[in-house]
Design a protein around this motif. Sequence first.
Motif, PDB file in Angstrom:
ATOM      1  N   LEU A  54       1.166  -1.140   0.031  1.00 54.11           N
ATOM      2  CA  LEU A  54       0.101   0.135  -0.137  1.00 54.11           C
ATOM      3  C   LEU A  54       0.778   1.218   0.189  1.00 54.11           C
ATOM      4  O   LEU A  54       0.458   2.436   0.281  1.00 54.11           O
ATOM      5  CB  LEU A  54      -0.904  -0.103   1.271  1.00 54.11           C
ATOM      6  N   GLY A  55       2.206   1.004  -0.375  1.00 51.01           N
ATOM      7  CA  GLY A  55       3.174   2.232  -0.463  1.00 51.01           C
ATOM      8  C   GLY A  55       3.603   2.321  -1.751  1.00 51.01           C
ATOM      9  O   GLY A  55       2.925   2.745  -2.681  1.00 51.01           O
ATOM     10  N   ILE A  56       5.013   2.217  -1.626  1.00 50.55           N
ATOM     11  CA  ILE A  56       5.794   2.942  -2.702  1.00 50.55           C
ATOM     12  C   ILE A  56       5.384   2.084  -4.060  1.00 50.55           C
ATOM     13  O   ILE A  56       5.528   2.396  -5.161  1.00 50.55           O
ATOM     14  CB  ILE A  56       7.153   3.027  -2.404  1.00 50.55           C
ATOM     15  N   ALA A  57       5.481   0.474  -3.889  1.00 54.42           N
ATOM     16  CA  ALA A  57       5.310  -0.125  -4.874  1.00 54.42           C
ATOM     17  C   ALA A  57       3.760  -0.055  -5.638  1.00 54.42           C
ATOM     18  O   ALA A  57       3.780  -0.009  -6.976  1.00 54.42           O
ATOM     19  CB  ALA A  57       5.345  -1.753  -4.514  1.00 54.42           C
ATOM     20  N   GLN A  58       2.887   0.373  -4.918  1.00 55.10           N
ATOM     21  CA  GLN A  58       1.447   0.444  -5.448  1.00 55.10           C
ATOM     22  C   GLN A  58       1.613   1.500  -6.152  1.00 55.10           C
ATOM     23  O   GLN A  58       0.874   1.862  -7.307  1.00 55.10           O
ATOM     24  CB  GLN A  58       0.592   0.517  -4.441  1.00 55.10           C
ATOM     25  N   TRP A  59       2.193   2.628  -5.640  1.00 51.81           N
ATOM     26  CA  TRP A  59       2.378   4.030  -6.274  1.00 51.81           C
ATOM     27  C   TRP A  59       3.212   3.944  -7.613  1.00 51.81           C
ATOM     28  O   TRP A  59       2.705   4.448  -8.721  1.00 51.81           O
ATOM     29  CB  TRP A  59       3.066   4.917  -5.726  1.00 51.81           C
ATOM     30  N   ALA A  60       4.225   3.000  -7.610  1.00 50.63           N
ATOM     31  CA  ALA A  60       4.909   3.173  -8.924  1.00 50.63           C
ATOM     32  C   ALA A  60       3.999   2.133  -9.964  1.00 50.63           C
ATOM     33  O   ALA A  60       4.252   2.306 -11.188  1.00 50.63           O
ATOM     34  CB  ALA A  60       6.474   2.231  -8.751  1.00 50.63           C
ATOM     35  N   VAL A  61       3.183   1.197  -9.662  1.00 50.89           N
ATOM     36  CA  VAL A  61       2.547   0.502 -10.569  1.00 50.89           C
ATOM     37  C   VAL A  61       1.328   1.301 -10.913  1.00 50.89           C
ATOM     38  O   VAL A  61       0.876   1.295 -12.383  1.00 50.89           O
ATOM     39  CB  VAL A  61       2.158  -0.804  -9.895  1.00 50.89           C
ATOM     40  N   GLU A  62       0.499   1.989 -10.092  1.00 48.74           N
ATOM     41  CA  GLU A  62      -0.492   2.843 -10.625  1.00 48.74           C
ATOM     42  C   GLU A  62      -0.170   3.929 -11.176  1.00 48.74           C
ATOM     43  O   GLU A  62      -0.976   4.502 -12.169  1.00 48.74           O
ATOM     44  CB  GLU A  62      -1.254   3.420  -9.419  1.00 48.74           C
ATOM     45  N   VAL A  63       1.096   4.626 -11.047  1.00 49.54           N
ATOM     46  CA  VAL A  63       1.332   5.866 -11.991  1.00 49.54           C
ATOM     47  C   VAL A  63       2.173   5.798 -12.848  1.00 49.54           C
ATOM     48  O   VAL A  63       1.881   6.541 -13.893  1.00 49.54           O
ATOM     49  CB  VAL A  63       1.890   6.630 -10.635  1.00 49.54           C
ATOM     50  N   PRO A  86      10.969   4.555 -10.482  1.00 43.30           N
ATOM     51  CA  PRO A  86      10.774   5.592 -11.231  1.00 43.30           C
ATOM     52  C   PRO A  86      11.772   6.699 -10.794  1.00 43.30           C
ATOM     53  O   PRO A  86      11.971   6.749  -9.612  1.00 43.30           O
ATOM     54  CB  PRO A  86       9.086   6.117 -11.007  1.00 43.30           C
ATOM     55  N   ARG A  87      12.112   7.583 -11.807  1.00 46.41           N
ATOM     56  CA  ARG A  87      12.857   8.591 -11.464  1.00 46.41           C
ATOM     57  C   ARG A  87      14.222   8.270 -10.918  1.00 46.41           C
ATOM     58  O   ARG A  87      14.797   9.282 -10.353  1.00 46.41           O
ATOM     59  CB  ARG A  87      11.995   9.740 -10.770  1.00 46.41           C
ATOM     60  N   SER A  88      14.984   7.076 -11.029  1.00 43.21           N
ATOM     61  CA  SER A  88      16.018   6.970 -10.374  1.00 43.21           C
ATOM     62  C   SER A  88      17.047   6.679 -11.550  1.00 43.21           C
ATOM     63  O   SER A  88      18.433   6.227 -11.234  1.00 43.21           O
ATOM     64  CB  SER A  88      15.851   5.539  -9.619  1.00 43.21           C
ATOM     65  N   SER A  89      16.785   6.473 -12.636  1.00 42.39           N
ATOM     66  CA  SER A  89      17.763   6.238 -13.770  1.00 42.39           C
ATOM     67  C   SER A  89      18.338   4.809 -13.656  1.00 42.39           C
ATOM     68  O   SER A  89      19.544   4.623 -14.095  1.00 42.39           O
ATOM     69  CB  SER A  89      18.845   7.633 -13.934  1.00 42.39           C
ATOM     70  N   GLY A  90      17.707   3.979 -13.097  1.00 39.16           N
ATOM     71  CA  GLY A  90      18.043   2.734 -13.036  1.00 39.16           C
ATOM     72  C   GLY A  90      19.005   2.426 -11.822  1.00 39.16           C
ATOM     73  O   GLY A  90      19.522   1.126 -11.768  1.00 39.16           O
ATOM     74  N   ARG A  91      19.113   3.370 -11.099  1.00 36.19           N
ATOM     75  CA  ARG A  91      20.046   3.139  -9.931  1.00 36.19           C
ATOM     76  C   ARG A  91      19.606   2.440  -8.677  1.00 36.19           C
ATOM     77  O   ARG A  91      19.984   2.052  -7.523  1.00 36.19           O
ATOM     78  CB  ARG A  91      20.693   4.428  -9.456  1.00 36.19           C
ATOM     79  N   SER A  92      18.168   2.422  -8.590  1.00 40.31           N
ATOM     80  CA  SER A  92      17.234   1.940  -7.399  1.00 40.31           C
ATOM     81  C   SER A  92      16.332   1.062  -7.904  1.00 40.31           C
ATOM     82  O   SER A  92      15.809   1.174  -9.170  1.00 40.31           O
ATOM     83  CB  SER A  92      16.727   2.999  -6.727  1.00 40.31           C
ATOM     84  N   ILE A  93      15.854   0.047  -7.326  1.00 38.10           N
ATOM     85  CA  ILE A  93      14.675  -0.874  -7.554  1.00 38.10           C
ATOM     86  C   ILE A  93      13.933  -0.827  -6.407  1.00 38.10           C
ATOM     87  O   ILE A  93      13.979  -0.545  -5.150  1.00 38.10           O
ATOM     88  CB  ILE A  93      15.219  -2.375  -7.680  1.00 38.10           C
ATOM     89  N   ILE A  94      12.679  -1.280  -6.814  1.00 36.16           N
ATOM     90  CA  ILE A  94      11.692  -1.531  -5.618  1.00 36.16           C
ATOM     91  C   ILE A  94      11.293  -2.968  -5.650  1.00 36.16           C
ATOM     92  O   ILE A  94      10.949  -3.660  -6.907  1.00 36.16           O
ATOM     93  CB  ILE A  94      10.276  -0.838  -6.123  1.00 36.16           C
ATOM     94  N   VAL A  95      11.129  -3.482  -4.186  1.00 36.50           N
ATOM     95  CA  VAL A  95      11.033  -4.961  -4.284  1.00 36.50           C
ATOM     96  C   VAL A  95      10.102  -5.169  -3.234  1.00 36.50           C
ATOM     97  O   VAL A  95       9.784  -4.436  -2.105  1.00 36.50           O
ATOM     98  CB  VAL A  95      12.197  -5.798  -3.704  1.00 36.50           C
ATOM     99  N   ALA A  96       8.786  -5.592  -3.929  1.00 39.19           N
ATOM    100  CA  ALA A  96       7.580  -5.888  -2.954  1.00 39.19           C
ATOM    101  C   ALA A  96       6.925  -7.267  -3.227  1.00 39.19           C
ATOM    102  O   ALA A  96       7.304  -7.983  -3.820  1.00 39.19           O
ATOM    103  CB  ALA A  96       6.411  -5.071  -3.697  1.00 39.19           C
ATOM    104  N   PRO A  97       6.287  -7.663  -2.062  1.00 36.59           N
ATOM    105  CA  PRO A  97       5.796  -9.154  -2.028  1.00 36.59           C
ATOM    106  C   PRO A  97       4.530  -9.211  -2.680  1.00 36.59           C
ATOM    107  O   PRO A  97       3.794  -8.333  -2.982  1.00 36.59           O
ATOM    108  CB  PRO A  97       5.564  -9.272  -0.443  1.00 36.59           C
ATOM    109  N   LEU A  98       4.279 -10.398  -3.347  1.00 41.47           N
ATOM    110  CA  LEU A  98       3.138 -10.811  -3.954  1.00 41.47           C
ATOM    111  C   LEU A  98       2.381 -11.686  -3.319  1.00 41.47           C
ATOM    112  O   LEU A  98       2.754 -12.562  -2.515  1.00 41.47           O
ATOM    113  CB  LEU A  98       3.059 -11.545  -5.306  1.00 41.47           C
ATOM    114  N   ILE A  99       0.846 -11.775  -2.966  1.00 41.39           N
ATOM    115  CA  ILE A  99       0.253 -12.647  -2.001  1.00 41.39           C
ATOM    116  C   ILE A  99       0.167 -13.783  -3.063  1.00 41.39           C
ATOM    117  O   ILE A  99      -0.209 -13.884  -4.297  1.00 41.39           O
ATOM    118  CB  ILE A  99      -0.946 -12.032  -1.623  1.00 41.39           C
ATOM    119  N   PRO A 100       0.291 -15.197  -2.403  1.00 44.82           N
ATOM    120  CA  PRO A 100       0.133 -16.201  -3.280  1.00 44.82           C
ATOM    121  C   PRO A 100      -1.301 -16.239  -3.865  1.00 44.82           C
ATOM    122  O   PRO A 100      -2.208 -15.749  -3.122  1.00 44.82           O
ATOM    123  CB  PRO A 100       0.368 -17.194  -2.209  1.00 44.82           C
ATOM    124  N   ALA A 101      -1.569 -16.745  -5.080  1.00 44.56           N
ATOM    125  CA  ALA A 101      -2.749 -16.759  -5.814  1.00 44.56           C
ATOM    126  C   ALA A 101      -3.694 -17.499  -4.846  1.00 44.56           C
ATOM    127  O   ALA A 101      -5.012 -17.238  -4.925  1.00 44.56           O
ATOM    128  CB  ALA A 101      -2.408 -17.385  -7.200  1.00 44.56           C
TER     129      ALA A 101
END
Length: 233
Positions: A54-63, A86-101
């Motif tokens: 509900l934080g940065i990963a959601q923001w990155a996917v929705e925007v 986003p806006r990191s020129s590839g220097r940073s990544i976002i790692v977020a969990p996925l709930i099992p299906a």
Amino acid sequence: MTSRSQVPKAAVPHRLAYLLEALALRLPGAWDHQVVDLTARGPRDDVGERLWDLGIAQWAVEVFVHPSAGRLLGPDRQELLVLTAPRSSGRSIIVAPLIPAVFGTAYEHDDLTPFGITAPAEPTRAAALIKRRLLPRYADALAAVTSREIAAYTPTLQELAGDLSAGALALPARDPAEPALCSPLAVERAAAASSRSSVGCGPPSETAHLGAQVHSPPDEGHAHGSQRPGRSR
């Protein structure tokens, strides 16, 4: 309507597959990895439904529109989504969990959200942050949602009592055509009572016959009591 921004191609690391492989080797347990094409509707919808953040990963996917993303597949149904920040020129990544299906969508369990993290796009440092900050929260959330699902399908004592009173848990009746299975003690008692009643462990004729066998004298050459009553040699 707010439009979604396109992540510049320069910000998408051309070494995403290498980064995923390096992360998989540094995480505890056996991890696999794959690159996901988010331009296809199926994978994009799957990420949208199962992204447990509900934080940065959601923001990155929705925007932002991400042409591709990485997925790390670990033990105990653990799945991690890896995005270029986003806006990191590839220097940073976002790692977020996925709930099992198997547990449905993340929306159904958003109160247990473990949240994602940002990390440098460098395998050693990113893996260290994932192990320290993300995986413990993710494991706790998976344990909580598992307990919730088990509780939802486990009958309470009151429900069991209601089933018993309604006869839902009663044992099926024995087929009258099948012979009764009797213990030696039951046969002996039935034989003793056969002179007074026709009720026994089996049909009257069968009970009387078995009772006669129980009370027959032992064979010659065998001491009395060498066999338990009702057992044949």
